[in-house]
Design a protein around this motif. Sequence first.
Motif, PDB file in Angstrom:
ATOM      1  N   ILE A 199     -12.743  -6.735  -2.851  1.00  0.00           N
ATOM      2  CA  ILE A 199     -12.078  -6.239  -1.997  1.00  0.00           C
ATOM      3  C   ILE A 199     -10.847  -6.721  -1.998  1.00  0.00           C
ATOM      4  O   ILE A 199     -10.171  -7.727  -2.029  1.00  0.00           O
ATOM      5  N   GLN A 200      -9.730  -5.558  -2.034  1.00  0.00           N
ATOM      6  CA  GLN A 200      -8.255  -5.941  -2.108  1.00  0.00           C
ATOM      7  C   GLN A 200      -7.615  -6.582  -1.078  1.00  0.00           C
ATOM      8  O   GLN A 200      -7.823  -5.719   0.140  1.00  0.00           O
ATOM      9  N   ASP A 201      -6.912  -7.660  -1.154  1.00  0.00           N
ATOM     10  CA  ASP A 201      -6.375  -8.145   0.079  1.00  0.00           C
ATOM     11  C   ASP A 201      -5.159  -7.228   0.546  1.00  0.00           C
ATOM     12  O   ASP A 201      -4.180  -6.800  -0.317  1.00  0.00           O
ATOM     13  N   GLY A 202      -5.250  -6.617   1.803  1.00  0.00           N
ATOM     14  CA  GLY A 202      -4.254  -5.792   2.218  1.00  0.00           C
ATOM     15  C   GLY A 202      -4.671  -4.492   2.108  1.00  0.00           C
ATOM     16  O   GLY A 202      -3.732  -3.561   2.402  1.00  0.00           O
ATOM     17  N   GLY A 203      -5.911  -4.156   1.633  1.00  0.00           N
ATOM     18  CA  GLY A 203      -6.495  -2.839   1.439  1.00  0.00           C
ATOM     19  C   GLY A 203      -6.601  -2.255   2.713  1.00  0.00           C
ATOM     20  O   GLY A 203      -6.700  -2.756   3.900  1.00  0.00           O
ATOM     21  N   ARG A 204      -6.591  -0.769   2.781  1.00  0.00           N
ATOM     22  CA  ARG A 204      -6.893  -0.011   3.987  1.00  0.00           C
ATOM     23  C   ARG A 204      -8.251   0.703   3.731  1.00  0.00           C
ATOM     24  O   ARG A 204      -8.514   1.561   2.819  1.00  0.00           O
ATOM     25  N   PHE A 205      -8.979   0.734   4.858  1.00  0.00           N
ATOM     26  CA  PHE A 205     -10.343   1.446   4.646  1.00  0.00           C
ATOM     27  C   PHE A 205     -10.515   2.094   6.166  1.00  0.00           C
ATOM     28  O   PHE A 205      -9.957   1.772   6.928  1.00  0.00           O
TER      29      PHE A 205
END
Length: 609
Positions: free
Chosen positions: A130-136
């Motif tokens: 999971i990308q740090d700072g990602g939006r979901f």
Amino acid sequence: MTNSEPEYTEESFADPNAPILDLQIEEPPPPGPPRREPPQKGKRPLLKWILIGCVGIPLIVSLLCVGIGALTGISLLNRLQEEIAAVEEPTATPIVTLVPTADLSALFTPTPPPPPTPTPQPPGGAFSGIQDGGRFDLGQTLGLDLTAQDGTGITSLIINDNGQTIFSERYAGLPEIRFSRNWSPLADGRHRITAQITNRLGETHEVAGLTLFINDPDFLARNEAVFSRVQANVGALRGLTLAEPVFPYLMGVPDLRRVLRETGYSEAIARDDSAVLALFDLFPRGKSFYEDNLQYTSTNILGFYDPATGDLAIITNNRDLDILNEYAYAHELMHALQDQHFSLDWFAENEIRLGSDRQLARRALAEGEAELLQELYLDLGYIDEQGKNELLNALARLPRMGQSASLVDIPEVLVRSADFPYVEGKEFARALYNQSGWSGLDGAWAAPPESTEHILHPERYLAGDQPIAVEPLPVEDMLGDVWRRVRVDTLGELYLRLMLGRRLNADAVETAAAGWGGDTYQVFQHQESGGLILLWRLAWDSPADRDQFGAAYGEYAGQEYGGEVVVAPGAVCRQGADIACGLPVGEDWLIIRAPDTETAAALIASQTP
């Protein structure tokens, strides 16, 4: 080695335990070549040099020496056989007994060092996948994958979401673990995912975490009309458009306090800040304002924008936006435009280099422009009369200083410093807007204000009046290692006014502070006793301004501290909780606070010709 013939003696090969050669000659040899002289003083026999050279050197070189020793042993035997042939009679055959080559080479084999003890893996780990700072999107299933290690053996793992445990596992003291679970966030907004591992010794260690942003598609769709209208109105009013979309979300006050605790402003920093303010008589000694500041800030925030992440939050517990939320969104949207067009993140990254006074001035530019836009948003009819009345009533109900019993004891310095970017910042922005419209604010972003003096006196900013740089003079060598340097910074005109205003009336404060040109202060703390030192040098626009301040400071000190004491020539000093001294130094003014008269006198001597 050279090409000349090496010289040998019997001593070179002497070994009483295992003789290398046993020569048996039947009768004295006839005269032959002259006997070779023993080595001269200072020369070493070759064999002894090889052994000494291989003892005590690193492993790689020792292995190299083993090979050289074996090769050199064979060469020596060949040379000895040549020498024996040179001294034998033509009719006699000497009997030569040789030590086998394998035994000779063993003499050069060093004892191998013991294998190194393996170093246990240090505790640590990381999330992956999971990308740090990602939006979901809310409801989306996310895979949390974590690898962690601890050489002493991991016994448990805890994974938290915003401080709440979502997974807990136990292990049988494994040096490395691999954790993998599916997880679905239960709320939109900012989620801080952290992990803790505990080892066999009972030690707990944090693992590098993740920050995730969860959008609620239903909330965005339900309030899409409000968001679209505000974005269109703010863009038209300011003359700027969003280069990238923003995803607002709602946050309650408890979550806001948690976020404020995670911003990096720690209790340790707050203690140092409190000690510094105490030296300027703006905060009680021995107390920290960390909790007070957190309480005041979290109670008076309607929203925030984080330039590091593009995070835009509206503080409310309602899932449907009201007129107050719409008004707050316009303010935060202005910050998003500032960030995308003028890079707010730059100011945060350069906070230490800028210093607190300049940083506060830059914040006043950002907040003042957003406050001015909100005012124009209301005045220019972007909200109808009914909405305006509802908004004014909502604003009047907000808790303010004196309206809430829990806020009454918050020191004035916290209230004034928190309100300054919004109140004085808006007047600064208004002055630029009245002169040049929004282009005046564009120019301020290109050449930002350099001090709170610029915010308090916009005409000085517009005239190009720059603060005077005051270099801190070195005192560390005189104080020694027992004194820890807590801070080197600029106080600025705002805090100077707040300090003087504790004892002087408004006119006297205006006269004393208006000529401020620049300052630098240094604070040191004794690492054993906790005693504090303040070394504060102020520059002034003119000698008359310096003298006006000196007179005002003398009046202030007479009310704030105790009776006068003699410390150093030319200095007016008073004995209170510590020694407080003030004196002119050239065109500047010097203020010193120290635990005792000896330290105060030494500091004054170090700062005066």
